[in-house]
Design a protein around this motif. Structure first.
Motif, PDB file in Angstrom:
ATOM      1  N   LEU A 130      48.853  23.566   1.489  1.00 53.92           N
ATOM      2  CA  LEU A 130      47.751  24.130   2.270  1.00 53.92           C
ATOM      3  C   LEU A 130      46.710  23.065   2.609  1.00 53.92           C
ATOM      4  CD1 LEU A 130      46.134  26.625   3.354  1.00 53.92           C
ATOM      5  CD2 LEU A 130      45.141  26.786   1.055  1.00 53.92           C
ATOM      6  N   VAL A 131      46.334  22.237   1.623  1.00 58.92           N
ATOM      7  CA  VAL A 131      45.232  21.285   1.785  1.00 58.92           C
ATOM      8  C   VAL A 131      45.774  19.978   2.372  1.00 58.92           C
ATOM      9  CG1 VAL A 131      43.388  20.036   0.618  1.00 58.92           C
ATOM     10  CG2 VAL A 131      44.040  22.326  -0.170  1.00 58.92           C
ATOM     11  N   VAL A 132      45.516  19.755   3.650  1.00 56.65           N
ATOM     12  CA  VAL A 132      45.908  18.518   4.344  1.00 56.65           C
ATOM     13  C   VAL A 132      44.741  18.077   5.221  1.00 56.65           C
ATOM     14  CG1 VAL A 132      48.410  18.869   4.319  1.00 56.65           C
ATOM     15  CG2 VAL A 132      47.035  19.932   6.099  1.00 56.65           C
ATOM     16  N   TRP A 133      44.571  16.748   5.381  1.00 54.38           N
ATOM     17  CA  TRP A 133      43.443  16.252   6.156  1.00 54.38           C
ATOM     18  C   TRP A 133      43.679  14.803   6.559  1.00 54.38           C
ATOM     19  CZ3 TRP A 133      39.962  12.601   3.684  1.00 54.38           C
ATOM     20  CH2 TRP A 133      40.298  12.330   2.348  1.00 54.38           C
ATOM     21  N   TRP A 134      42.876  14.322   7.501  1.00 56.01           N
ATOM     22  CA  TRP A 134      42.982  12.934   7.952  1.00 56.01           C
ATOM     23  C   TRP A 134      41.879  12.109   7.301  1.00 56.01           C
ATOM     24  CZ3 TRP A 134      39.923   9.336  10.470  1.00 56.01           C
ATOM     25  CH2 TRP A 134      40.585   8.166  10.860  1.00 56.01           C
ATOM     26  N   SER A 135      42.273  10.940   6.772  1.00 53.98           N
ATOM     27  CA  SER A 135      41.331  10.048   6.104  1.00 53.98           C
ATOM     28  C   SER A 135      41.219   8.739   6.868  1.00 53.98           C
ATOM     29  CB  SER A 135      41.804   9.770   4.676  1.00 53.98           C
ATOM     30  OG  SER A 135      41.039   8.727   4.091  1.00 53.98           O
ATOM     31  N   PRO A 136      40.002   8.212   7.027  1.00 55.33           N
ATOM     32  CA  PRO A 136      39.837   6.915   7.686  1.00 55.33           C
ATOM     33  C   PRO A 136      40.310   5.750   6.833  1.00 55.33           C
ATOM     34  CG  PRO A 136      37.726   7.701   6.876  1.00 55.33           C
ATOM     35  CD  PRO A 136      38.708   8.809   6.652  1.00 55.33           C
ATOM     36  N   GLY A 137      40.675   6.014   5.576  1.00 56.74           N
ATOM     37  CA  GLY A 137      41.154   4.958   4.687  1.00 56.74           C
ATOM     38  C   GLY A 137      40.517   5.058   3.328  1.00 56.74           C
ATOM     39  N   GLY A 138      41.054   4.275   2.369  1.00 59.42           N
ATOM     40  CA  GLY A 138      40.506   4.269   1.028  1.00 59.42           C
ATOM     41  C   GLY A 138      39.369   3.292   0.895  1.00 59.42           C
ATOM     42  N   GLY A 139      38.679   3.354  -0.239  1.00 60.23           N
ATOM     43  CA  GLY A 139      37.551   2.470  -0.485  1.00 60.23           C
ATOM     44  C   GLY A 139      37.964   1.011  -0.489  1.00 60.23           C
ATOM     45  N   GLY A 140      37.227   0.191   0.269  1.00 53.95           N
ATOM     46  CA  GLY A 140      37.513  -1.239   0.305  1.00 53.95           C
ATOM     47  C   GLY A 140      38.854  -1.575   0.923  1.00 53.95           C
ATOM     48  N   GLY A 141      39.388  -0.665   1.754  1.00 50.63           N
ATOM     49  CA  GLY A 141      40.670  -0.922   2.385  1.00 50.63           C
ATOM     50  C   GLY A 141      41.858  -0.760   1.460  1.00 50.63           C
ATOM     51  N   ALA A 142      41.653  -0.117   0.300  1.00 50.03           N
ATOM     52  CA  ALA A 142      42.745   0.053  -0.655  1.00 50.03           C
ATOM     53  C   ALA A 142      43.849   0.924  -0.081  1.00 50.03           C
ATOM     54  CB  ALA A 142      42.217   0.663  -1.952  1.00 50.03           C
ATOM     55  N   GLN A 143      43.483   1.904   0.749  1.00 48.68           N
ATOM     56  CA  GLN A 143      44.463   2.770   1.382  1.00 48.68           C
ATOM     57  C   GLN A 143      44.269   2.720   2.891  1.00 48.68           C
ATOM     58  OE1 GLN A 143      43.669   6.531  -0.753  1.00 48.68           O
ATOM     59  NE2 GLN A 143      45.812   6.442  -1.386  1.00 48.68           N
ATOM     60  N   PRO A 144      45.336   2.668   3.641  1.00 49.41           N
ATOM     61  CA  PRO A 144      45.204   2.652   5.102  1.00 49.41           C
ATOM     62  C   PRO A 144      44.790   4.028   5.617  1.00 49.41           C
ATOM     63  CG  PRO A 144      47.506   2.796   4.474  1.00 49.41           C
ATOM     64  CD  PRO A 144      46.738   2.603   3.203  1.00 49.41           C
ATOM     65  N   PRO A 145      44.278   4.088   6.842  1.00 52.73           N
ATOM     66  CA  PRO A 145      43.978   5.395   7.425  1.00 52.73           C
ATOM     67  C   PRO A 145      45.257   6.230   7.541  1.00 52.73           C
ATOM     68  CG  PRO A 145      42.990   3.624   8.698  1.00 52.73           C
ATOM     69  CD  PRO A 145      43.926   2.977   7.731  1.00 52.73           C
ATOM     70  N   GLY A 146      45.089   7.532   7.475  1.00 56.94           N
ATOM     71  CA  GLY A 146      46.253   8.402   7.617  1.00 56.94           C
ATOM     72  C   GLY A 146      46.008   9.788   7.094  1.00 56.94           C
ATOM     73  N   LEU A 147      47.021  10.620   7.185  1.00 58.68           N
ATOM     74  CA  LEU A 147      46.936  11.993   6.708  1.00 58.68           C
ATOM     75  C   LEU A 147      47.120  12.033   5.200  1.00 58.68           C
ATOM     76  CD1 LEU A 147      49.046  13.659   9.542  1.00 58.68           C
ATOM     77  CD2 LEU A 147      46.569  13.797   9.246  1.00 58.68           C
ATOM     78  N   ARG A 148      46.388  12.911   4.560  1.00 62.17           N
ATOM     79  CA  ARG A 148      46.399  13.013   3.105  1.00 62.17           C
ATOM     80  C   ARG A 148      46.627  14.473   2.683  1.00 62.17           C
ATOM     81  NH1 ARG A 148      46.098   8.163   3.850  1.00 62.17           N
ATOM     82  NH2 ARG A 148      44.412   6.760   3.200  1.00 62.17           N
ATOM     83  N   GLU A 149      47.045  14.610   1.410  1.00 64.19           N
ATOM     84  CA  GLU A 149      47.119  15.916   0.761  1.00 64.19           C
ATOM     85  C   GLU A 149      46.129  15.930  -0.397  1.00 64.19           C
ATOM     86  OE1 GLU A 149      51.012  17.055  -0.452  1.00 64.19           O
ATOM     87  OE2 GLU A 149      51.970  16.177   1.316  1.00 64.19           O
ATOM     88  N   ALA A 150      45.406  17.026  -0.553  1.00 61.45           N
ATOM     89  CA  ALA A 150      44.510  17.267  -1.690  1.00 61.45           C
ATOM     90  C   ALA A 150      43.225  16.445  -1.594  1.00 61.45           C
ATOM     91  CB  ALA A 150      45.194  16.985  -3.021  1.00 61.45           C
TER      92      ALA A 150
END
Length: 630
Positions: free
Chosen positions: A365-385
């Protein structure tokens, strides 16, 4: 095949060879989470600052701890178990004489690890988990093995505070505003995209709208904005002229603020555990069948910690009593999206997250788009939770002042802002509704409300008022007439006078004494003339009401039943909230306490100690409502 029948379970084809969980060198352990949406992961014990022998020893113990059926089912649980071993290995490496084999481990090693974790009480949970892993090591020294079998210090649970009703209303109002804005944004952009795809937007008449539709089409098909080829992959200039990457991606997908608002409102309404909400599926069953009745979605929920009882179906339909009903609003009114029930919030989240679920190939149910993780640790993309950090980021962007309590009212300056967490939201829902969600009533009373200090004084006043009201009912209602041992003796020689004293005839008195009229705690002298049924019709009320019924009489042989029911009601205080216990059982408990006081201490103790197994079974059936006439 399942116990209830059905098709046989799928089995691997002949010749299938299972992949070993431990690497050939004995230093890597492959863990496959129970949830198929989580990827397998390999834990490398070769990185631990230990001797090669201890590295392989720890790896073997970890492999045994994480095997199927051993209790660790999720990636998070396995990661925590590995982290405990890693920190324990670091403690061992700093010893004056680092151990080289399992037999060299001593109690002082574990004690030092516990101290580094903050002491026995703070490290209680982690210590227990580490011991479970270390116990799987063979060849341990007897003293160290004895240390592992010692009882772990019980963790002292910190008292917490629920949100007041006014605070919770401020939080949920902010969440509703964000959700309505997200619904308006995404629905309008989807409408623009559909018009562009059907050729209803003229490029010459409105080039801005046409380019906007073209951009939305690219985002929907590729899950990203148009970018230049090359290393940096910068967004194309024409896309940048229309807005930022965040603006374009959240035009069709939920963003962090939107998703956090949805989660806040779902937990505040349902009281479900945070992990349960994060794992909730978008797939559901419409129990109302779209037939025009109350809309009801049956959702399969999963609470891992409940083991065999982890799966259950929840009906999202009811309105929480503390949420005021809004004005009548319709689905097509985008400015007033209905969010007045768990069903409305859930179904809207299913709708707005549908494209992201398709792109991720997930049913969550819980899905969303993220601009990325802190300090570039994670690339932008769709996330769960989301987690509490996301919820707190959302809350920091809103003006959510805490109530002024106690001495805080005298402080100068603006009131402190609320620290919004999912656990406090759940506690607040439990406090306000006094009903368990995904847990038992005993857990609600002892694990949640017992540690809550947010509304303790007010709650005590409510419970005290309820107890006083029930005690008042007991005082105003006529006391149950009870035959004494002397009455029984006199009835053998002069039944008429005894019967007259208790408003009976001689036949009814005889039947009462012989037990022919028994209704567990009393005897009924007129089952068609009581106040709980129309005149002339048999009484179908619970036997608990006999304690205040004018047709009831009690004899000495009823005393064991009265004692057993009194004790059982007292015992139920531990597994129920004080308010619910007082509402359900305070009146009969007070009436029974009065009967036992009138009987005297010695007869009561004798009845308690000599109660037969048959009498106990009858009382158990009575309290389980197996004797109610339905």
């Amino acid at each position: 095949m399942s116990r209830g029948g059905g098709r046989p379970a799928a089995v691997p084809p002949p010749g299938t060879r299972l992949r070993p969980r431990t690497g050939a060198d004995g230093l890597t352990v492959r863990f496959v989470p129970e949830d198929p949406s989580d990827d397998p992961f390999e834990f490398d014990f070769g990185r631990l600052p230990l001797s090669p022998l201890l590295q392989r020893t720890f790896a073997a113990a970890f492999a045994e701890r994480t095997r199927p059926g051993a209790g660790l089912r999720s990636w998070e649980a396995a990661q925590n178990a590995f982290e405990d071993l890693r920190t324990f290995a670091r403690v061992l490496s700093r010893s004056p004489r680092p151990p080289l084999a399992a037999a060299h481990l001593v109690p002082a090693h574990l004690e030092e690890w516990v101290l580094e974790r903050g002491g026995a009480e703070r490290a209680s949970r982690a210590t227990g988990q580490l011991k479970l892993t270390l116990k799987r090591i063979e060849g341990l020294d007897a003293a160290f093995l004895a240390k592992l079998t010692e009882r772990t210090a019980r963790r002292v649970r910190a008292e917490t505070r629920n949100y007041s009703l006014s605070e919770l209303k401020r939080i949920t109002a902010a969440a509703r505003r964000d959700i309505r804005a997200a619904a308006l944004r995404i629905r309008s952009n989807r409408d623009l995209l559909e018009q562009w795809r059907h050729g209803r937007i003229d490029a010459d008449a409105d080039s801005q709208a046409f380019r906007r539709g073209r951009l939305l089409d690219h985002v929907d098909r590729h899950g990203d904005v148009p970018r230049y080829p090359g290393g940096r992959r910068a967004p194309m200039r024409w896309a940048g002229d229309l807005g930022t990457v965040h603006d374009h991606m959240t035009a069709l997908h939920l963003g962090l603020a939107d998703t956090a608002a949805f989660v806040v409102l779902l937990i505040a309404m349902t009281g479900e555990n945070a992990s349960t909400v994060m794992r909730a599926p978008a797939a559901h069953f419409r129990a109302d069948g779209y037939a025009g009745g109350p809309a009801t979605a049956i959702v399969g929920l999963d609470k891992r910690r409940r083991a065999a009882n982890r799966y259950r179906d929840a009906a999202l339909v009811d309105l929480p009593s503390w949420i005021p009903l809004p004005d009548k609003i319709t689905e097509v009114n985008l400015d007033r999206v209905p969010l007045n029930s768990p069903f409305a919030v859930y179904s809207l989240m299913v709708e707005l997250g549908a494209p992201a679920r398709t792109a991720l190939s997930t049913g969550r149910l819980v899905v969303w788009w993220s601009p990325g993780g802190g300090g570039g640790a994670q690339p932008p993309g769709l996330r769960e939770a989301v987690d509490d950090g996301h919820i707190q980021t959302w809350a920091a962007r809103h003006d959510l002042p805490a109530d002024q309590r106690g001495t805080a009212r005298t402080r100068k300056g603006p009131p402190p802002q609320l620290n919004v967490t999912m656990s406090r939201l759940r506690l607040s829902q439990a406090e306000l509704n006094q009903k368990p969600a995904s847990h038992t009533e005993a857990t609600l009373a002892n694990e949640y409300l017992l540690r809550n200090r947010g509304n303790l004084d007010e709650y005590r006043r409510v419970v005290a008022a309820a107890l006083e009201a029930e005690a008042g009912k007991a005082r105003t209602r006529g006391a149950l007439q009870v035959l004494t041992d002397q009455d029984i003796e006199q009835a053998r020689v002069d039944p008429a006078s005894v019967a007259k004293r208790y408003g009976l005839d001689a036949t009814r008195l005889k039947e009462l004494i012989s037990g022919e009229l028994d209704t567990v705690m009393t005897g009924c002298t007129d089952h068609t003339g009581g106040p709980h049924a129309p005149a002339g019709e048999p009484c179908r009320a619970s036997f608990m009401l006999c304690l205040s019924c004018p047709c009831a009489r009690a004899a000495p042989h009823h005393l064991p039943f009265q004692v057993l029911v009194h004790d059982a009601l007292d015992e139920r205080r531990r597994s129920m909230t004080p308010l619910k216990w007082s509402e359900r059982f305070a009146l009969p408990f007070t009436q029974l306490a009065d009967l036992l006081e009138r009987a005297g201490q010695a007869p009561v103790e004798h009845a308690r100690s000599t109660a037969s197994e048959d009498q106990k079974k009858i009382v158990q059936r009575f309290l389980n409502r197996e004797m109610d006439l339905r």
